[in-house]
Design a protein around this motif. Structure first.
Motif, PDB file in Angstrom:
ATOM      1  N   SER A 273      -2.040  -7.326   3.629  1.00 33.36           N
ATOM      2  CA  SER A 273      -1.106  -6.253   3.976  1.00 33.36           C
ATOM      3  C   SER A 273      -1.809  -4.946   4.293  1.00 33.36           C
ATOM      4  CB  SER A 273      -0.071  -6.056   2.868  1.00 33.36           C
ATOM      5  OG  SER A 273      -0.662  -5.485   1.740  1.00 33.36           O
ATOM      6  N   GLY A 274      -3.085  -4.826   3.954  1.00 34.80           N
ATOM      7  CA  GLY A 274      -3.776  -3.582   4.297  1.00 34.80           C
ATOM      8  C   GLY A 274      -5.235  -3.626   3.923  1.00 34.80           C
ATOM      9  N   ASP A 275      -5.984  -2.578   4.291  1.00 40.57           N
ATOM     10  CA  ASP A 275      -7.429  -2.529   4.029  1.00 40.57           C
ATOM     11  C   ASP A 275      -7.762  -2.544   2.542  1.00 40.57           C
ATOM     12  OD1 ASP A 275      -7.720  -2.275   6.702  1.00 40.57           O
ATOM     13  OD2 ASP A 275      -7.895  -0.082   6.682  1.00 40.57           O
ATOM     14  N   TYR A 276      -6.802  -2.100   1.744  1.00 39.34           N
ATOM     15  CA  TYR A 276      -7.022  -2.011   0.303  1.00 39.34           C
ATOM     16  C   TYR A 276      -6.951  -3.382  -0.359  1.00 39.34           C
ATOM     17  CZ  TYR A 276      -2.097  -2.403   1.018  1.00 39.34           C
ATOM     18  OH  TYR A 276      -0.884  -2.833   1.455  1.00 39.34           O
ATOM     19  N   GLN A 277      -6.486  -4.403   0.393  1.00 42.00           N
ATOM     20  CA  GLN A 277      -6.235  -5.721  -0.186  1.00 42.00           C
ATOM     21  C   GLN A 277      -7.432  -6.220  -0.972  1.00 42.00           C
ATOM     22  OE1 GLN A 277      -3.297  -7.481   1.255  1.00 42.00           O
ATOM     23  NE2 GLN A 277      -3.437  -9.178  -0.167  1.00 42.00           N
ATOM     24  N   SER A 278      -7.185  -6.681  -2.210  1.00 41.22           N
ATOM     25  CA  SER A 278      -8.305  -7.078  -3.054  1.00 41.22           C
ATOM     26  C   SER A 278      -8.440  -8.577  -3.182  1.00 41.22           C
ATOM     27  CB  SER A 278      -8.155  -6.476  -4.442  1.00 41.22           C
ATOM     28  OG  SER A 278      -6.973  -6.935  -5.049  1.00 41.22           O
ATOM     29  N   LYS A 279      -7.340  -9.292  -2.959  1.00 45.38           N
ATOM     30  CA  LYS A 279      -7.442 -10.758  -3.006  1.00 45.38           C
ATOM     31  C   LYS A 279      -6.205 -11.341  -2.342  1.00 45.38           C
ATOM     32  CE  LYS A 279      -5.821 -13.726  -5.732  1.00 45.38           C
ATOM     33  NZ  LYS A 279      -6.300 -14.880  -6.447  1.00 45.38           N
ATOM     34  N   LEU A 280      -6.243 -12.626  -2.100  1.00 51.40           N
ATOM     35  CA  LEU A 280      -5.114 -13.273  -1.442  1.00 51.40           C
ATOM     36  C   LEU A 280      -4.438 -14.232  -2.410  1.00 51.40           C
ATOM     37  CD1 LEU A 280      -6.818 -13.814   1.982  1.00 51.40           C
ATOM     38  CD2 LEU A 280      -5.059 -12.134   1.407  1.00 51.40           C
ATOM     39  N   THR A 281      -3.138 -14.384  -2.219  1.00 48.63           N
ATOM     40  CA  THR A 281      -2.384 -15.231  -3.123  1.00 48.63           C
ATOM     41  C   THR A 281      -1.923 -16.481  -2.398  1.00 48.63           C
ATOM     42  OG1 THR A 281      -1.670 -13.298  -4.334  1.00 48.63           O
ATOM     43  CG2 THR A 281      -0.436 -15.308  -4.706  1.00 48.63           C
ATOM     44  N   SER A 356       2.794  -6.619  10.729  1.00 52.81           N
ATOM     45  CA  SER A 356       2.265  -5.421  11.385  1.00 52.81           C
ATOM     46  C   SER A 356       0.811  -5.599  11.817  1.00 52.81           C
ATOM     47  CB  SER A 356       2.415  -4.211  10.469  1.00 52.81           C
ATOM     48  OG  SER A 356       1.817  -4.491   9.234  1.00 52.81           O
ATOM     49  N   ILE A 391       5.580  -9.774  -4.142  1.00 52.57           N
ATOM     50  CA  ILE A 391       4.389  -9.244  -3.489  1.00 52.57           C
ATOM     51  C   ILE A 391       4.734  -8.527  -2.179  1.00 52.57           C
ATOM     52  CG2 ILE A 391       2.203  -9.906  -2.370  1.00 52.57           C
ATOM     53  CD1 ILE A 391       1.912 -12.045  -4.568  1.00 52.57           C
ATOM     54  N   THR A 392       5.658  -9.098  -1.407  1.00 53.98           N
ATOM     55  CA  THR A 392       5.903  -8.544  -0.069  1.00 53.98           C
ATOM     56  C   THR A 392       7.135  -7.660   0.006  1.00 53.98           C
ATOM     57  OG1 THR A 392       7.293 -10.401   0.554  1.00 53.98           O
ATOM     58  CG2 THR A 392       4.929 -10.619   0.988  1.00 53.98           C
ATOM     59  N   ARG A 402       6.121 -14.823   5.865  1.00 54.61           N
ATOM     60  CA  ARG A 402       4.944 -14.701   6.719  1.00 54.61           C
ATOM     61  C   ARG A 402       3.785 -15.321   5.970  1.00 54.61           C
ATOM     62  NH1 ARG A 402       3.338  -9.831   6.572  1.00 54.61           N
ATOM     63  NH2 ARG A 402       4.712  -9.378   4.821  1.00 54.61           N
TER      64      ARG A 402
ATOM     65  N   MET B   1      -2.144  -0.423   9.391  1.00 58.44           N
ATOM     66  CA  MET B   1      -2.578  -0.637   8.029  1.00 58.44           C
ATOM     67  C   MET B   1      -1.403  -1.020   7.124  1.00 58.44           C
ATOM     68  SD  MET B   1      -4.745   1.675   5.446  1.00 58.44           S
ATOM     69  CE  MET B   1      -4.111   1.977   3.801  1.00 58.44           C
ATOM     70  N   GLU B  45      -4.949  -2.587  -7.293  1.00 57.60           N
ATOM     71  CA  GLU B  45      -5.544  -2.118  -6.039  1.00 57.60           C
ATOM     72  C   GLU B  45      -5.526  -0.589  -5.983  1.00 57.60           C
ATOM     73  OE1 GLU B  45      -4.726  -6.111  -3.334  1.00 57.60           O
ATOM     74  OE2 GLU B  45      -3.237  -4.526  -3.342  1.00 57.60           O
ATOM     75  N   HIS B  97       3.682  -3.804  -8.311  1.00 58.54           N
ATOM     76  CA  HIS B  97       3.356  -3.166  -7.039  1.00 58.54           C
ATOM     77  C   HIS B  97       3.759  -1.697  -7.032  1.00 58.54           C
ATOM     78  CE1 HIS B  97       2.372  -7.194  -5.815  1.00 58.54           C
ATOM     79  NE2 HIS B  97       1.835  -6.709  -4.723  1.00 58.54           N
TER      80      HIS B  97
END
Lengths: 651, 261, 227
Positions: A273-281, A356, A391-392, A402, B1, B45, B97
């Protein structure tokens, strides 16, 4: 000459039994004179540490976690395969063996896989006896489901938390041995080097992550159960701490690293979802049983979606491209992981991706909701839908999910022989840490099986063969006692201290995470779902450049004598920066497409993978030749006597 | 972003974070500002952003425990705005979140507080007391090998399901952190219930509960006063029924076991 | 320590004592309440005085009285012991704690409520029990000690009535949590019966505390004078 893989003689079904008889045993009274180090306390490590201690060995177990219950085995959702044939649907040891070799695209060793299928049945019994609450039928017997496209129901599960329940089972067995004093548990201790004396593994050097103390631990044998290296991509479904350091340190001390480029990309993950993303689920693959995968037919429409000008639900049926159903009418949305992943990437490369970022495809449940109702869908997938919504912030009952592929598992790892011994005598590798059982692609619900098989039922037998030949009194060839004061350990400790000091001394400008992200970007772009010689060559140079920058411009604060999480991270990133290049080398060397390794040059006219059995039916085992030196490739030929090599086709 | 919601506005936040260099040092709340936080970020995050900022400024990043970031490993453990794992029910810190917060908010972040959970550094605490409680008896005494066939003993589905629900405890310690008494009863009861419900756990049923409760007391956890904050804050929904079962098991074991010690 | 003392000094053991003594004290509340209902009788306290004479002289009641003292004693002692242990178990407190978002106020404040009740109990015992047992009360028409008149006169003082009402509100909250909590501690939790136990507990808390509180108010407001 390639090291002996020690595959026993005889027919495939007899090999393991014969081998168990032929391996040397350590007398019960002598076992307590032997120390074994187990690094990692996930399924493979926890099970190994507990089982070895039960036999009477003195075990020292290490984890960088605060508790041996937290390893990433815990996150496995789907289940564990076992050839029990409880469902009377024609399953057998042979069928599980066959499916695993075929699923691995014929790049695994037959004998290992057969043994895995054989002991799979014991795993279930063992776990039930430990109190693992597997799902049950109303009659009280164990329930099974079919998983990952298998044609039989052989997957045992505990709702969506099978990994957790199995790990807690192994953790309980380990806890029991800790309470008996047979296992000494070292938590928050990270392996930073393997110590080899006279060519034999004799211990490890660790760093205590709370106070920074560097410690030496000696043993008669060392078992690495330190998991996979998927985090080389920065973003993966692996836990944040997962790293290659233990395996890489062993590699640099002489253990071959096999098939590093074999990476599994899982198709149903929640997109970045963005540059800050730390891991994927990851979301369970079972979603593809009812979800339909699609993207807009035109790039223009996809663009308007990305800009938020139109809503996904505004897109008419005839404007959607259900690309998996279109290209693979027989299997449709249920094609294997690698095929589904690659096609999603292709759609996004064409500019038809959604979200996006444009790096996602839709997984649509509208049809099934219409057919069986929201209630029934919620019964089946409720927890996954909730997780997605959390999460989304989108409601998957009202609009399509998605999804996008993400790095999930690494089939490659330390090369081991049939005994799970690496090319360093006395050093063993189990679970995802080794390369042995999954070939170029792992089937669903097989990772848990392999971890526990190695830990409970293989290493306890095979390690005895080595220990029986090792004197209980530990000394080197000059009769110098091997303990923490031995020159080899003193030197290894000093090396670790020097390295730490080097990290801290730079005081540069870029953080470990920034380097890691940059590496991950290179790996994902050029050594990810699809690879080609040009990209790989470019990536190799980029990684070398990044590695040079890392050793000049790393930014850290504080000292090594305290809890310093950025410092820990730096050490792991440094090793990833070396591994990444080896992965690229391996991918470049393998001029074929197989399993998780897809070389764009090697595909047929329909875009399907083209394997080259004539030239590449071998294990690529890489030998470390010195820092910044090209590694030497050793080839272990793969011989298929029981399974006929054929092309995987899903049309 | 931006991610799922292109209209989501980035937020600026004030963080009050507990800083403590090591176990024996004095700690204190330190104020930090973070800018341009996306609502799609997870709470951890957001802390990553803070830590990268701190590192760039040459300051010590905030130590905190985390690993899987999908709510199952039980590593993450933050006391956020006066609640275990923050304001959202049934959620670990890693799955919380930032959209649950608003622009301009002040967020106070503290470590779990319990005598039995000493602070390692900043927000990281030592939860090895939990391991020692499990080591006191949270297992079935079976060696590898020699287990009977998995289908030898049928287990009624509702019993298996209840045992599973108890077994889902992730050992994060949110119960202890939320409890006014820093009691570990919910944690202990989850394991005792799981094994007391299953046929495999029957053999050692009495000694298990006696030993685990004894260890729980040695570790210095408080006594349960049935407040219920533990279950309310448990990210995986372990129920208070388990504590009742633990009490029952304890009483029955003490009344009938042959253990005179 | 023997297994017995170990059992009842463990954290669960202490709670079991709390719950058993608590339930026993609940039974005392019922008897005390039923007996005191005679205050509402329009007979100038004749029946109430007969009742209080019986309670003060019957050998069985006098014996059970000691059990009651022990009940209070253990309940209070264990409460103090547990509070000390639990405070120590927390160690350093939180800077910000929003426990009101995850639990009921009454459940978290049993100690405070119990302390209010204890203060009330001391005043109450001194004023009525002590004077009835050891003091000099005038005889009533049946030649029983006229405790009734003492009750009526006590309940003319506003601060005394206020203390009583406050104490009964505290008692109500104490029971609101305590009743169901006692069953939970004894392990009596079942999906079928726990909702019933909770409902009975809430009803018990409200009825007992409201009826007790009605007594001082009844006299203070002069309702006893209305024919």
């Amino acid at each position: 000459m390639f090291p002996d893989s020690k595959i026993p003689e005889g027919s495939i079904a007899e090999k393991w039994d014969k081998h168990k008889f032929n391996v040397k045993l350590v007398n019960p009274a002598n076992k307590r004179k032997y120390d074994i180090i187990v690094v990692g306390t996930g399924l493979a490590g926890g099970a190994a540490a507990a089982s070895l201690a039960e036999l009477g060995y003195n075990v020292k177990a290490f984890t960088y976690h605060d508790s041996p219950r937290r390893a990433h085995s815990i996150a496995a959702q789907g289940g564990i395969n076992a050839a029990k044939n409880y469902q009377n649907d024609g399953d057998s040891v042979y069928r599980l063996f066959y499916d695993t070799v075929k699923g691995g695209d014929y790049r695994a060793r037959e004998a290992n896989v057969y043994r895995l299928a054989q002991v799979s049945v014991n795993i279930i019994d063992q776990c039930v006896a430990q109190g693992v609450p597997f799902a049950r039928e109303y009659g009280g017997l164990l329930a099974n489901r079919s998983f990952g496209g298998a044609q039989v129901s052989r997957t045992f599960y505990a709702r969506g938390q099978t990994g957790q329940q199995l790990l807690l089972g192994a953790y309980s067995a380990l806890s029991r041995q800790i309470s008996y004093g047979k296992v000494k548990m070292y938590t928050r201790s990270e392996l930073l080097d393997v110590v080899v004396i006279d060519g034999q593994a004799r211990g490890i050097v660790t760093r205590n992550l709370v106070n920074g103390k560097i410690e030496s631990h000696t043993a008669h044998a060392v078992v690495l159960a330190t998991g996979g290296y998927g985090n080389v991509f920065y973003l993966s479904t692996n836990a944040k701490y997962c790293n290659v350091t233990a395996a890489w340190r062993a590699h640099k001390k002489g253990a071959y690293f096999a098939n590093p480029c074999f990476t599994q990309i899982h198709p149903t993950c929640i997109p970045v979802s963005g540059d800050y993303q730390s891991k994927l689920t990851l979301m369970s693959e079972s979603l593809r049983n009812d979800g339909r995968v699609w993207v807009p037919k035109t790039v223009e429409m996809a663009e308007r979606l990305r800009k938020g000008e139109i809503h996904v639900n505004d897109i008419k049926e005839e404007e959607r491209d259900y690309f998996l159903e279109r290209k693979y009418p027989a299997f449709g949305n249920l094609v294997p992981r690698d095929v589904a992943s690659r096609n999603a990437k292709q759609m996004c490369d064409e500019g038809r991706g959604v979200g996006s970022s444009g790096l996602a495809v839709y997984l649509d449940f509208a049809d099934v909701i219409k057919r069986i109702g929201e209630e029934a869908v919620s019964q089946k997938y409720g927890n996954l839908f909730d997780m997605y919504a959390k999460i989304t912030d989108e409601n998957p009952y009202k609009q399509p999910m998605r999804i996008y592929p993400a790095v999930h598992y690494t089939m490659g790892g330390l090369w081991v022989d049939y005994n799970l011994q690496t090319t360093i005598p006395g050093l063993y590798a189990t679970g995802e840490c080794n390369f042995s059982d999954h070939g170029a692609n792992r089937l669903g619900a097989s990772a848990l099986m392999q971890g526990l098989a190695d830990g409970y039922f293989v290493i306890p037998y095979t390690i005895g063969d080595y220990l029986a030949k090792t004197p209980a009194k530990l000394e080197d060839s000059n009769k110098v006692a091997i303990n923490a004061q031995h020159p080899a350990f003193v030197a290894a400790e000093q090396e670790v201290r020097d390295r730490t000091a080097k990290f801290l001394a730079m005081r540069g400008n870029r953080t470990p995470d920034e380097f890691h992200k940059a590496l991950g970007h290179i790996m994902w772009e050029y050594c990810g779902m699809a690879r080609n010689a040009k990209g790989l060559t470019f990536a190799k140079a980029e990684i070398q450049k990044l590695r040079r920058e890392f050793w000049q411009d790393l930014k850290l604060v504080g000292s090594g004598e305290e809890m310093n999480q950025a410092l820990e991270k730096a050490g792991r990133v440094a090793d990833f920066l070396e591994l990444g290049e080896l992965m690229v080398d391996d991918a470049l060397n393998r001029n074929e497409s197989c399993g998780g390794h897809f070389r764009e040059e090697y595909q047929d006219e329909k875009g399907e993978a083209q394997r080259d059995d004539e030239n590449y039916a071998y294990v690529a085992a890489w030998e470390f030749m010195g820092d910044n030196q090209p590694e030497r490739l050793n080839k272990e030929p793969l011989v298929f006597e029981n399974v006929k090599l054929s092309k995987r086709s899903y049309e | 972003m931006a991610g799922s919601n292109p209209n989501a506005k980035p937020m600026n936040l004030t963080l009050n974070v507990w800083r403590q260099p090591n176990r024996d040092a004095q700690g204190q709340i330190v104020e930090y500002k973070v800018k341009d936080i996306s609502p799609d970020m997870s709470f951890l995050e957001m802390l990553d952003v803070l830590n990268e900022d701190l590192l760039h400024q040459g300051q010590d990043p905030v130590a905190f425990d985390h690993d899987c970031r999908e709510g199952i490993c039980g590593s993450c453990d933050l006391f956020i705005n006066g609640r275990s794992h923050g304001p959202e029910k049934g959620t670990t810190t890693c799955q919380l979140h930032m959209r649950k917060f608003s622009d301009g908010d002040t967020i106070t972040i503290e470590p779990w507080r319990a005598h039995a959970f000493p602070v390692n550094k900043d927000l990281s605490v030592d939860r090895s007391a939990f391991d020692r409680i499990i080591q006191a008896g949270g297992y079935v005494n079976v060696n590898t090998g020699g287990a009977p066939d998995g289908n030898e003993i049928p287990i009624p589905k509702d019993i298996a399901d209840r045992a599973f629900e108890a077994a889902t405890c992730i050992g994060c310690g949110a119960c202890v952190a939320a409890c006014k008494n820093a009691s570990a009863m919910l944690f202990v009861s989850a394991k005792v219930s799981q094994l007391a419900l299953l046929p495999q756990g029957q053999v050692e049923r009495k000694t298990r509960v006696e030993n685990m409760v004894a260890q729980m007391d040695i570790e210095g956890f408080g006594a349960c006063t049935n407040i219920g904050s533990c279950a309310a804050e448990c990210p995986v929904g372990i129920s208070l029924e388990n504590i009742a079962m633990l009490n029952r098991e304890f009483l029955a074991a003490k009344a009938t076991s042959n253990n005179l010690a | 320590m023997s297994w017995f003392t170990k059992t009842f000094t463990s954290s669960i053991g202490r709670k079991i004592i709390m719950s058993i003594t608590g339930l026993f004290l609940c039974s005392f509340l019922v008897i005390h309440l039923v007996g005191n209902l005679q205050l509402f009788k329009h007979d100038n306290g004749a029946a109430f005085n007969i009742y209080s004479h019986f309670m003060g002289t019957n050998p069985i009641i006098r014996t059970i009285e000691w059990v009651l003292v022990l009940g209070f004693g253990f309940h209070i002692y264990e409460a103090i012991a547990l509070t000390g242990k639990n405070k120590k178990a927390r160690g350093t407190g939180y800077v910000v704690n929003h426990s009101e978002q995850n639990s009921e106020w009454t459940s978290r404040n049993m100690g405070l409520l119990g302390t209010v009740i204890l203060v009330f109990l001391i005043v109450h015992l001194y004023n009525f029990f002590w004077r009835a047992r050891f003091g000099e009360l005038d005889p009533d028409i049946n030649n029983n000690d006229d405790l009734y008149t003492l009750v009526v006169s006590s309940f003319q003082q506003w601060w005394y009535v206020a203390l009583y009402v406050l104490a009964q509100v505290s008692l109500g909250y104490h029971l609101w949590h305590g009743f169901r909590s006692a069953f939970q501690t004894l392990g009596l939790n079942h999906r079928k019966y726990t909702p019933v136990i909770k409902a009975v507990g809430y009803g018990f808390a409200v009825i007992v505390s409201a009826t007790f509180a009605a007594m001082p108010l009844y006299f203070f407001l002069g309702l006893d004078k209305i024919q």
